[in-house]
Write a protein that holds these residues in place. Structure first.
Motif, PDB file in Angstrom:
ATOM      1  N   ALA A 677       0.838  -1.205   0.000  1.00 39.56           N
ATOM      2  CA  ALA A 677       0.000   0.000   0.000  1.00 39.56           C
ATOM      3  C   ALA A 677       0.871   1.253   0.000  1.00 39.56           C
ATOM      4  N   TYR A 678       1.992   1.181   0.697  1.00 38.52           N
ATOM      5  CA  TYR A 678       2.870   2.356   0.722  1.00 38.52           C
ATOM      6  C   TYR A 678       3.647   2.494  -0.589  1.00 38.52           C
ATOM      7  N   GLU A 680       2.329   1.621  -3.511  1.00 37.50           N
ATOM      8  CA  GLU A 680       1.314   2.244  -4.380  1.00 37.50           C
ATOM      9  C   GLU A 680       1.219   3.733  -4.091  1.00 37.50           C
ATOM     10  N   GLY A 681       1.253   4.082  -2.805  1.00 37.61           N
ATOM     11  CA  GLY A 681       1.157   5.488  -2.422  1.00 37.61           C
ATOM     12  C   GLY A 681       2.279   6.325  -3.013  1.00 37.61           C
ATOM     13  N   GLN A 682       3.500   5.776  -2.987  1.00 41.03           N
ATOM     14  CA  GLN A 682       4.621   6.498  -3.594  1.00 41.03           C
ATOM     15  C   GLN A 682       4.412   6.644  -5.097  1.00 41.03           C
TER      16      GLN A 682
END
Lengths: 795, 170
Positions: A677-678, A680-682
């Protein structure tokens, strides 16, 4: 609502943990600092408050280029409530030299002159004095009472003007580095970088198709929402403590020590929570001022910038002028490339042109090339790192030209990139060969993405993120197109430290020195938990001050989960070795007969029941005392380069020149996604910044060098309504240099979007935009110049 | 320095009093006088939404409201969103959907999103984007924020009584 988030794993023949089955890596636990951040409890730098604290403000130059003739602070000092004033004269002299720092180089003399101007001011917003007073309002009133006499000089504001022989000179002593033969002429060109291989003329002669274009990109800001801040306290013995939102507490300590002539041991930097940085918080602005004011006043001092100060005096990244010529044969082989890049450094040398030059053609296997880069000072703020510094400008040029080549050759743009794509062993433009990289896998994933097969849809029709109305709903004035681009970034290694203490109940406390901007506390805790075989909730991660953890370089260069993660991994190995020895003591067997598996120490031969971390934790005091694992790493050799691609659908309104982003997919090689998820966030965040860079963001100066859009209303960053969902495809080609295969994910996603957006606009309208941002007035003018009118579209 | 004014208001559900100068904004008083530092200053010009608070239930930028204007009114800040230890569904959704990175814009987004869902319990993606366009986030590209708000809306609808009396909705 579209929502295609995919993960594609590619087994590697190398290491990189490809063979390993993970329990925690690859899951999506909730971040440890999450509750603090959704309840407003998290303490950012501006939230720090100390007893007796004063408030500081900075006086800034109203001129883009001027000599300081004198500063009179007497009236300001007499204002009730004013406790201290500092100017450049209060700073010790600093030697000029070039040193490596983070992802670039720093000259402490320039750093000092940027913190407070000495002889000259070099941009509007350049700091000339600072005041500490009982309240921010009194400090502001005091600024108005400081009298600075200037001799105003003509400014030079953009890179091309600054390179002309008759341009005003910013630094009388500046000479161009890297010039052959060397020149003793005054100049604004600080350095030249050049890569060359093969016979360029002969290679272009072989080409069937040649495209040559010139590109201009505007200076843009990192745009973090949290302004710079610093709180300092200096004791009578000279010991200073600084609380600050920074990407690099150790860099802050180092830079402050250097320009204030203090030993490192006299400065403690406490990293507060940080409200975004994107590279812009890897240097210093307010920290030395806070120390000097606090020392002078004998009380703590807090400084916080306004948004206008942030835009006028911090960041940004370079505007640039790039000329690129590429040639290909009819079978789709790119045979030659010739590039010249000129980047604005701002007021002091040090643009990321070297990175731009190295990244420009890094995705391609091109035998013959010449790349030349110029680092040029202009009367604008000193540039700072911005997410894959220098690479987006360069990729905008390269990806635009490659797209045109594809069109001329009649080859699918992704296919053309595949035919010329770099792979393991391909020489990079600078010479060294690529290690194991995932460009071809990224291209495969792009072609397989649902987006690639989806129709563009009818112009003017609604999507989930757009109501389809726009200025008017008439399909006849709208055109749609799809664009694609790739991007490369090195990813940094640098140094990190970590300690893991085992608690008596078998839980662990993890300490690193990497400020957490996007969830890296948790990604590091996941690595510790994976190694120790405990739940991620049983690892408490914290980010320590510079006295409480070993040297750790910036949170930057996409490096924290990779390099600090590597330190955490190594610290966990240290813990496991110590635990095995403790178990051996308990069991009265040789240490080598004990191994660690699944959170337990295990005796060879099974003669003792395995001991869990909790069981062993309770016995530590009886077997020698606490267990603390530690590791320090220089992760330079562990780095793995990153590739990303952006596929984007746009709708162009021919009446207004406005571009809507209809659909966007970002594909990126993460090596290994620790917390998907992190990752993807980046990817999503970098893509959004790249889209802002492409369409709207720019520094606008008047001829005198006044920044005309020093606020968020006019420095137009994307808002929620400007973007659709950003679909992500995480590709995992493990980095053989890292035990889990991690490459680092923070930066590369910002590299392809400007090129992808320009290519989509070209596909939609037939008009090739070579200037960023492609804002409505610019695009409208280009459409009109090309004879593409709304009326013409209403066939 | 001018004479201070006495202000009494309802702050996060509790009767509160403070003294302030007429030139002080609500944001300055919240942060510097009342120690409620959850509301952030990103711009002080009403462009970023990081200081979003509810004033009598409406979203406002606390940087654009003078503190004296809040006399006899009701103000809700991020600190008033959770019910003690019980997080608001929006807070839970932001955590579960990884809707924050640096977190500096998060308080403002949560407050603005609460105002949206109080008014419209079933917004479309477009409506969420439209209503939250006054809040800047530089980290996320908004994807996970929009998903979190939509998910929180669904959770709240599921938890709400079956017969709703609200008249907004879509």
């Amino acid at each position: 609502m579209e929502g295609k988030d995919e993960k594609i794993s590619t087994a590697s023949t190398g290491t990189g943990g490809a063979e390993r089955t993970f329990k925690i890596v690859g899951t999506r636990p909730i971040r440890h600092d999450g509750i603090d951040k959704v309840t407003g409890r998290a303490r950012y730098g501006a939230d720090v408050s100390l007893p007796g604290m004063l408030h500081g403000k900075v006086l800034r130059s109203p001129h883009a280029h001027a000599r300081i003739l004198g500063i009179d602070v007497s009236r300001a000092a007499a204002l009730p409530g004013v406790k201290a004033i500092v100017t450049g004269a209060d700073m010790p002299p600093v030697k000029s030299k070039t040193e490596q720092s983070g992802e670039g180089t720093t000259n402490p003399r320039h750093l000092s002159d940027n913190v407070l101007a000495k002889e000259k001011v070099l941009y509007t917003g350049h700091a000339v004095a600072a005041v500490a007073a009982a309240s921010p309002h009194v400090a502001e009133e005091a600024l108005a009472l400081i009298e600075v006499r200037y001799e105003v000089l003509p400014p030079v504001l953009d890179v091309r003007a600054a390179m002309r022989p008759d341009a005003p000179i910013l630094h009388a002593g500046l000479r161009t580095q890297g010039l052959e033969p060397a020149s003793d002429a005054q100049t604004n060109t600080a350095s030249v970088v050049r890569f060359e291989r093969g016979d360029l003329a002969a290679a272009f002669a072989k080409a069937d198709v040649v495209v040559e274009r010139e590109f201009d990109t505007a200076m843009v800001h990192q745009g973090y929402i949290e302004p710079h801040n610093a709180v300092a306290q200096v004791n009578a013995d000279g010991q200073a403590t600084v609380w600050v939102s920074t990407q690099g507490p150790f860099e802050v300590r180092h830079f402050c020590a250097e320009i204030l002539a203090m030993p490192l041991s006299q400065i403690r930097v406490v990293p507060a929570e940080i409200g975004g940085g994107f590279g812009g918080k890897t240097t210093i602005y307010l920290e030395p001022l806070a120390i000097m004011l606090a020392r002078k006043a004998g009380r703590p001092v807090k400084l916080v910038m306004s948004r206008a100060e942030v835009l006028r005096a911090t960041g940004p990244t370079s505007g640039s002028h790039i000329r690129l010529k590429m040639g290909a044969t009819n079978d789709g082989k790119i045979v030659a490339a010739d590039a010249t890049l000129a980047y604005e450094a701002g007021a002091f040398p040090g643009s990321p042109v070297w990175a731009g030059a190295m990244c420009l053609l890094a995705p391609y296997d091109i035998e013959t090339l010449r790349i030349e880069g110029f680092d040029v000072v202009v009367n604008r703020p000193k540039t700072a790192a911005y997410r894959a510094p220098g690479a987006s400008n360069a990729a905008f040029a390269a990806e635009s030209v490659v797209d045109e080549l594809a069109a001329k050759l009649g080859i699918d743009p992704i296919e053309l990139r595949r035919r010329n794509g770099a792979r393991e062993g391909t020489p990079t433009p600078a010479g060294p060969r690529h290690k194991r990289i995932g460009l071809l896998e990224v291209l495969d994933a792009a072609q397989a993405a649902p987006h690639a097969a989806a129709p563009l849809g009818v112009p003017g029709s609604a999507t989930a993120a757009h109501d389809g109305s726009g200025a008017n709903g008439a399909a006849s004035v709208k055109r749609r197109g799809r664009g694609f681009a790739v991007g490369f970034w090195f990813n940094a290694g640098l140094q990190s430290s970590a300690t893991i203490a085992i608690n008596p109940d078998g839980t662990a406390s993890l300490v690193t020195g990497s400020p957490d901007i996007g969830g890296t506390r948790t990604s590091c805790a996941m690595i510790a938990a994976e190694e120790l075989g405990i739940s991620v909730d049983h690892v408490r991660p914290s980010v320590a001050d510079t006295d409480s953890v070993g040297h750790t370089d910036v949170t930057g260069g996409s490096r924290v989960t990779m390099a600090t993660g590597l330190a955490v991994y190594e610290a966990a190995q240290d813990v496991k070795r110590q635990l095995c020895r403790r178990a051996a003591t308990l069991w009265k067997i040789a240490p080598e007969q004990v191994s660690f598996a699944d959170g337990h120490t295990v005796a060879a031969g099974g003669e003792h029941p395995p001991l869990s971390l909790a069981a062993l934790g309770a016995k530590l005091s009886r077997t020698g005392g606490p267990v603390v694992g530690r590791a320090t790493v220089n992760a330079q050799r562990a780095t793995g380069a990153a590739f990303a691609a952006t596929m984007v659908d746009v709708e162009v309104d021919l009446e207004t020149g406005k571009v809507d982003i209809l659909r966007c997919t970002t594909i990126q090689d993460a090596g290994r996604a620790i917390h998907p998820a992190y990752v993807e966030g980046q990817m999503q965040g970098g893509t959004a910044q790249g889209i802002g860079w492409a369409l709207n963001e720019e520094y606008v100066y008047d001829p005198e060098g006044n920044l005309l859009n020093a606020g968020f209303l006019d420095y137009r960053m994307p808002v929620a309504l400007d973007l659709p969902m950003i679909d992500t495809v995480i590709v995992e080609v493990p980095n053989p240099g890292h035990p889990y295969g991690v490459r680092g994910v923070g930066e590369v996603s910002i590299v392809p979007p400007p090129g992808a957006v320009a290519n989509a606009i070209a596909a939609a309208t037939g008009v090739r935009m070579t200037e960023l941002p492609i804002s409505p007035p610019r695009l409208l003018a280009a459409l009109h110049a090309a004879g593409v009118h709304a009326t013409a579209a209403a066939r | 320095m001018s004479k201070k004014t006495h202000v009494s208001l309802t702050l996060n559900g509790e009767a509160t009093e403070f003294l302030c100068e007429p030139r002080q904004t609500l944001l300055e008083v919240l942060r510097d006088e009342l120690d409620l530092t959850g509301s952030k200053e990103g711009c002080a010009t009403g462009d970023c939404g990081a200081c979003s608070v509810l004033l009598d239930g409406h979203v406002v930028c606390a940087c654009l409201v003078l503190a004296v204007e809040t006399d006899a009114r009701s103000v809700t800040t991020i600190e008033g969103l959770a019910d003690g230890d019980k997080l608001h569904p929006l807070q839970t959704a932001f955590l579960e959907h990884a809707a924050l990175q640096c977190g500096i814009c998060t308080p403002g987004f949560l407050v603005a999103a609460k105002a949206l869902l109080d008014r419209n319990p079933d917004p479309s993606e477009y409506e969420v984007r439209y209503e939250l366009a006054g809040n800047l986030c530089r980290c996320t590209g908004y994807d996970k924020i929009v998903r979190a708000v939509l998910a929180a809306a669904a959770t709240m609808r599921d938890a709400a009584p079956r017969v709703r009396t609200g008249t907004t909705g879509t």
